[in-house]
Design an enzyme around this catalytic site. Structure first.
Site, mmCIF file in Angstrom:
data_model
loop_
_atom_site.group_PDB
_atom_site.id
_atom_site.type_symbol
_atom_site.label_atom_id
_atom_site.label_comp_id
_atom_site.label_asym_id
_atom_site.label_seq_id
_atom_site.Cartn_x
_atom_site.Cartn_y
_atom_site.Cartn_z
ATOM 1 N N TYR A 72 -4.494 21.697 -11.512
ATOM 2 C CA TYR A 72 -5.128 22.247 -12.714
ATOM 3 C C TYR A 72 -6.325 23.122 -12.346
ATOM 4 O O TYR A 72 -6.521 24.199 -12.903
ATOM 5 C CB TYR A 72 -5.582 21.094 -13.627
ATOM 6 C CG TYR A 72 -6.080 21.573 -14.973
ATOM 7 C CD1 TYR A 72 -5.227 21.645 -16.066
ATOM 8 C CD2 TYR A 72 -7.418 21.957 -15.147
ATOM 9 C CE1 TYR A 72 -5.674 22.091 -17.302
ATOM 10 C CE2 TYR A 72 -7.870 22.413 -16.372
ATOM 11 C CZ TYR A 72 -7.007 22.475 -17.448
ATOM 12 O OH TYR A 72 -7.449 22.921 -18.662
ATOM 13 N N ASP A 125 -1.378 50.985 -26.752
ATOM 14 C CA ASP A 125 -1.254 50.406 -28.100
ATOM 15 C C ASP A 125 -1.907 49.039 -28.231
ATOM 16 O O ASP A 125 -2.599 48.762 -29.214
ATOM 17 C CB ASP A 125 0.213 50.374 -28.573
ATOM 18 C CG ASP A 125 1.137 49.522 -27.715
ATOM 19 O OD1 ASP A 125 0.708 49.059 -26.656
ATOM 20 O OD2 ASP A 125 2.304 49.333 -28.108
ATOM 21 N N ASP A 215 -8.692 50.341 -17.278
ATOM 22 C CA ASP A 215 -7.416 49.685 -17.572
ATOM 23 C C ASP A 215 -6.493 50.061 -16.415
ATOM 24 O O ASP A 215 -5.998 51.185 -16.323
ATOM 25 C CB ASP A 215 -6.873 50.177 -18.918
ATOM 26 C CG ASP A 215 -5.527 49.541 -19.262
ATOM 27 O OD1 ASP A 215 -4.868 49.023 -18.340
ATOM 28 O OD2 ASP A 215 -5.123 49.583 -20.438
ATOM 29 N N ALA A 217 -3.512 48.995 -15.206
ATOM 30 C CA ALA A 217 -2.112 48.572 -15.155
ATOM 31 C C ALA A 217 -1.322 49.332 -14.075
ATOM 32 O O ALA A 217 -0.505 48.753 -13.370
ATOM 33 C CB ALA A 217 -1.462 48.767 -16.525
ATOM 34 N N LYS A 258 2.924 45.514 -14.185
ATOM 35 C CA LYS A 258 3.296 46.867 -13.764
ATOM 36 C C LYS A 258 3.139 46.978 -12.240
ATOM 37 O O LYS A 258 4.020 46.574 -11.493
ATOM 38 C CB LYS A 258 2.431 47.919 -14.480
ATOM 39 C CG LYS A 258 2.813 48.130 -15.938
ATOM 40 C CD LYS A 258 2.215 47.121 -16.856
ATOM 41 C CE LYS A 258 2.436 47.468 -18.313
ATOM 42 N NZ LYS A 258 1.987 46.417 -19.209
HETATM 43 C C1 LIG Z 1 -2.011 50.865 -19.980
HETATM 44 C C2 LIG Z 1 -1.662 49.502 -20.502
HETATM 45 N N1 LIG Z 1 -2.640 48.647 -20.826
HETATM 46 C C3 LIG Z 1 -2.379 47.409 -21.287
HETATM 47 C C4 LIG Z 1 -1.076 46.972 -21.455
HETATM 48 C C5 LIG Z 1 -0.811 45.584 -21.999
HETATM 49 O O1 LIG Z 1 -0.296 44.754 -21.011
HETATM 50 P P1 LIG Z 1 0.680 43.509 -21.334
HETATM 51 O O2 LIG Z 1 1.968 44.084 -21.814
HETATM 52 O O3 LIG Z 1 0.792 42.799 -20.024
HETATM 53 O O4 LIG Z 1 0.026 42.675 -22.374
HETATM 54 C C6 LIG Z 1 -0.033 47.837 -21.155
HETATM 55 C C7 LIG Z 1 1.366 47.385 -21.348
HETATM 56 O O5 LIG Z 1 2.313 48.108 -21.404
HETATM 57 C C8 LIG Z 1 -0.325 49.141 -20.665
HETATM 58 O O6 LIG Z 1 0.637 50.023 -20.356
#
Ligand SMILES: Cc1ncc(COP(=O)(O)O)c(C=O)c1O
Length: 458
Positions: A72, A125, A215, A217, A258
């Site tokens: 945990y 989004d 961000d 990703a 990603k």
């Molecule tokens: C640029 C970006 N930020 C945030 C996210 C959100 O990530 P998750 O789908 O893991 O919640 C995405 C998802 O497609 C994304 O492309």
């Protein structure tokens, strides 16, 4: 002629897929209310809905699953995960979350006060919706070039620094809890942001005492574009480039689904100890104890390995060229796409593909439905369904500048033959484009409507 890159891997496990008939597909999409999110995955022959969580893991990652420490608190797997994040992102505090939007929720819940505004090149989004959900206002300031799908230029994900400066002057530092950059810019065509722009954004925000959050990703794809296209970076490793990008930021959030080549996971990382404390308090309430944050130990293990595999230069060279192959083949056929090809996806330009359908009749959604019916391709609309919204001041519907259908490419999954099939399907739909009609919405929820809306043919 488009060139397909050599794969730096071979295939060890396969997953059967089947092609349904046109008649079956017409029935399935009508039953789904013309919303591709509502289809069963097994009824999609090539699934380009998203590159998120759809990667094929390596043998090393599958092997690592067995090493998951499911304690945990203080599990060995957390420390392996934390070590990878710290070495790449260079920040002292790391908090796992179950995916990217959970990191957004946790971060915004402890940083945004109602009425505050968050500028970015372009929010994705879920980021957009999580800011709204906290009473904040997401603001997109991508450079004008990034909104012109016909221009072939590098770094179309850059933020417009002049507009950012004006924005800070008008809105005021106290109403801006942070600035953000999405690398690469998913909603704007998977276009990268240059190191010069990241640094200048950081300098400008810091002059006003505003922190910068990235961000991240698709940070590894962004790093590889910098290596390919930005003077002075050709001889730097992608790790060095990533380190430099994140040295400009005060924090980052990442959907590991990603560029970390895993099926689930995400995290927040930051420099500020006080913010980390507040994040931990929220994390315990919403996600889990700070050393697992909504993930199993085995998930942390595969992220730790996937982060390194995602930065590997032979993989990235293949990845970027693989996406470019699809874009170049479509351009050779005269099909309008957002130029140049992005890192993780090709975006069909629905305004030029279907000029006879107005934005009010949702041309990108109509195109994604047609691609499914024609060839069993599942894609995603990134246009008016996702982003058209009423202006809170005037009450008028504001349509987005770009009306796109994203063909997102899962990592290490599809072969050249698969991509050639995608091109053939797009060609047939393009040849019959004048017969396509628009759609209208018959049901929509208040936030993130594209996931569950239902449509009818207009
Ligand atoms: C640029 C970006 N930020 C945030 C996210 C959100 O990530 P998750 O789908 O893991 O919640 C995405 C998802 O497609 C994304 O492309």
């Amino acid at each position: 002629m488009a060139h397909f890159p050599q794969e730096p891997f071979r295939i060890k496990a396969i997953e059967p897929v089947k092609l349904t008939t046109r008649q079956e597909r017409e029935q399935y999409i009508a039953e789904a209310g013309y919303n591709l999110f509502k289809l069963r995955a097994e009824d999609c022959y090539i699934d380009l809905l998203t590159d998120s969580g759809t990667s094929a893991m390596s043998d090393a990652q599958w092997g690592a699953l067995l090493q998951g420490d499911e304690s945990y608190a203080g599990a060995k797997s957390f420390f392996r995960f934390e070590d990878a994040v710290k070495r790449i992102f260079g920040m002292p505090y790391v908090a796992p979350t179950h995916q990217g939007r959970a990191a957004e929720n946790v971060l915004f819940s402890v940083t945004i006060r109602p009425g505050q505004q968050i500028p970015s090149n372009m929010h994705f989004d879920t980021t957009h919706a999580n800011i709204l959900a906290r009473g904040g206002r997401p603001v997109n300031l991508v450079a004008a070039l990034g909104l012109d799908p016909k221009v072939r230029a590098p770094f179309k994900g850059n933020i417009d620094l002049e507009r950012l400066e004006q924005f800070i002057a008008i809105v005021g530092r106290d109403n801006i809890p942070m600035g953000m950059l999405t690398i690469t810019n998913n909603s704007g065509g998977g276009q990268p942001v240059s190191m010069e722009n990241i640094r200048a954004t950081s300098d400008l925000l810091h002059q006003h005492n505003i922190p910068l959050f990235i961000d991240a990703a698709r940070y590894a794809e962004n790093a590889y574009f910098i290596k390919l296209c930005e003077p002075g970076y050709q001889n730097k490793s992608t790790l060095e480039i990533a380190n430099e990008m994140f040295s400009c930021a005060d924090g980052a959030l990442m959907s590991a689904k990603k560029d970390a080549l895993v099926n689930i996971g995400g995290f927040l990382t930051m420099r500020d100890a006080d913010l980390y404390q507040r994040v931990c308090n929220e994390l315990i309430l919403r996600e889990g104890f700070p050393t697992y944050g909504g993930l199993a130990g085995r998930d942390l293990e595969v992220i730790a390995r996937g982060l390194w595999e995602g930065l590997d230069e032979s993989y990235l060279a293949y990845r970027i060229a693989h996406t470019q192959y699809l874009g170049d083949r479509l351009v050779e056929e005269g099909i309008p796409i957002l130029e140049p090809p992005g890192g993780h996806a090709i975006y069909l330009d629905a305004k030029r593909f279907l000029p006879h359908i107005s934005q009010a009749e949702l041309p990108a959604q109509a195109l994604s439905v047609a691609l499914y019916v024609e060839g069993g391709l599942r894609t995603v609309e990134i246009g008016s369904v996702m982003f058209a919204a009423r202006d809170p001041d005037t009450g008028q519907i504001v349509y987005p500048a770009l009306e796109l259908v994203r063909l997102a490419i899962p990592r290490r999954v599809y072969t050249q033959t698969h991509l050639d099939y995608v091109v053939e399907t797009c060609k047939r739909v393009y040849a019959n484009r004048e017969t396509l009609r628009g759609l209208r919405i018959v049901y929509e929820p208040p936030l993130l409507r594209h996931f569950t809306a239902r449509f009818e043919m207009s």
